[in-house]
Scaffold this active site. Structure first.
Site, mmCIF file in Angstrom:
data_model
loop_
_atom_site.group_PDB
_atom_site.id
_atom_site.type_symbol
_atom_site.label_atom_id
_atom_site.label_comp_id
_atom_site.label_asym_id
_atom_site.label_seq_id
_atom_site.Cartn_x
_atom_site.Cartn_y
_atom_site.Cartn_z
ATOM 1 N N LYS A 63 0.831 -1.210 0.000
ATOM 2 C CA LYS A 63 0.000 0.000 0.000
ATOM 3 C C LYS A 63 0.865 1.259 0.000
ATOM 4 O O LYS A 63 0.639 2.184 -0.788
ATOM 5 C CB LYS A 63 -0.923 0.019 1.225
ATOM 6 C CG LYS A 63 -1.936 1.158 1.201
ATOM 7 C CD LYS A 63 -2.471 1.474 2.582
ATOM 8 C CE LYS A 63 -1.522 2.382 3.327
ATOM 9 N NZ LYS A 63 -2.066 2.922 4.583
ATOM 10 N N ASP B 97 -6.464 0.807 1.006
ATOM 11 C CA ASP B 97 -6.455 0.964 2.466
ATOM 12 C C ASP B 97 -7.804 0.493 2.995
ATOM 13 O O ASP B 97 -8.602 -0.105 2.266
ATOM 14 C CB ASP B 97 -6.159 2.416 2.853
ATOM 15 C CG ASP B 97 -7.293 3.366 2.480
ATOM 16 O OD1 ASP B 97 -8.259 2.947 1.802
ATOM 17 O OD2 ASP B 97 -7.227 4.543 2.879
#
Length: 221
Positions: A121, A139
């Protein structure tokens, strides 16, 4: 699951709701962005910005972070969750930047994920925001929205959600869609009390329709 056509229909509506969605972390260069994203794991952007407001005045370069004892850096970021682990990772990351990348943040995914504290991420956010590389970073907000709308499956892990979004969204919209999905999840389709009954996507949202039916049953009792 939503088809590609329906996914884009949903994204077009989300675009109308949040046309100016962008990263809310404060930073002035790619190095500061990398540190801020590392700090943001399991923390809000608001809390990170409060810390980096003073942190980025004190530390300008990788060398600066290595010039102080670990305990001092821990104290500087103490209000952030997992601060001890994050402080260690920041110093390891800075050491690698100096030793392996001439003090510069690398520009490829493969190199970024070799840095301490930088997972998929974080790497995707840095690539997208700092280097304008089309990416979708998943996320908690992006994952929640994708599953509630039926773009992805409930059982999908974050990598599968990312793959599904990349498959259903044109590459030239990946980075913008990433921010707009975050805004939609952060300010509208929130975790505990989503605004389902005023949502323009209710007509295609299985989760919102389920909540609506439950509410109607409660009122009918």
């Amino acid at each position: 699951m939503l088809s590609k056509v329906k996914t884009m229909e949903a994204l077009d509506i989300i675009h109308e709701m949040f046309p100016d969605a962008e990263a809310e972390l404060n930073y002035t260069n790619d190095f500061e962005l990398t540190i801020a994203v590392l700090l943001s794991a399991q923390a809000t952007d608001v809390s990170v910005n409060k810390v980096t407001d003073t942190l980025f005045q004190k530390y300008k370069t990788p060398e600066d972070y290595l010039s102080v004892p670990l305990e001092e850096l821990e104290n500087d970021i103490k209000s952030i969750g997992l601060y001890r682990t994050k402080a260690k990772n920041i110093q390891k990351l800075c050491r690698d930047l100096i030793d392996k990348f001439n003090g510069e943040v690398p520009t490829t995914y493969e190199e970024l994920i070799t840095l301490a504290g930088v997972g998929r991420k974080t790497a995707n956010v840095v690539l997208s925001v700092a280097f304008d590389t089309p990416r979708i970073a998943v996320d908690t907000h992006v994952e929640r929205v994708s599953k509630r709308l039926g773009i992805a499956r409930w059982k999908d892990n974050v990598n599968q959600v990312e793959e599904t979004l990349m498959r259903k969204i044109p590459e030239n919209r990946w980075s913008k869609a990433h921010h707009q999905l975050i805004f939609f999840g952060r300010y509208h389709c929130i975790a505990r009390n989503p605004k389902c009954f005023e949502c323009p996507l209710l007509y295609m949202c299985r989760e919102g329709q389920k909540r609506e039916r439950k509410l109607l049953k409660q009122k009918a009792k």
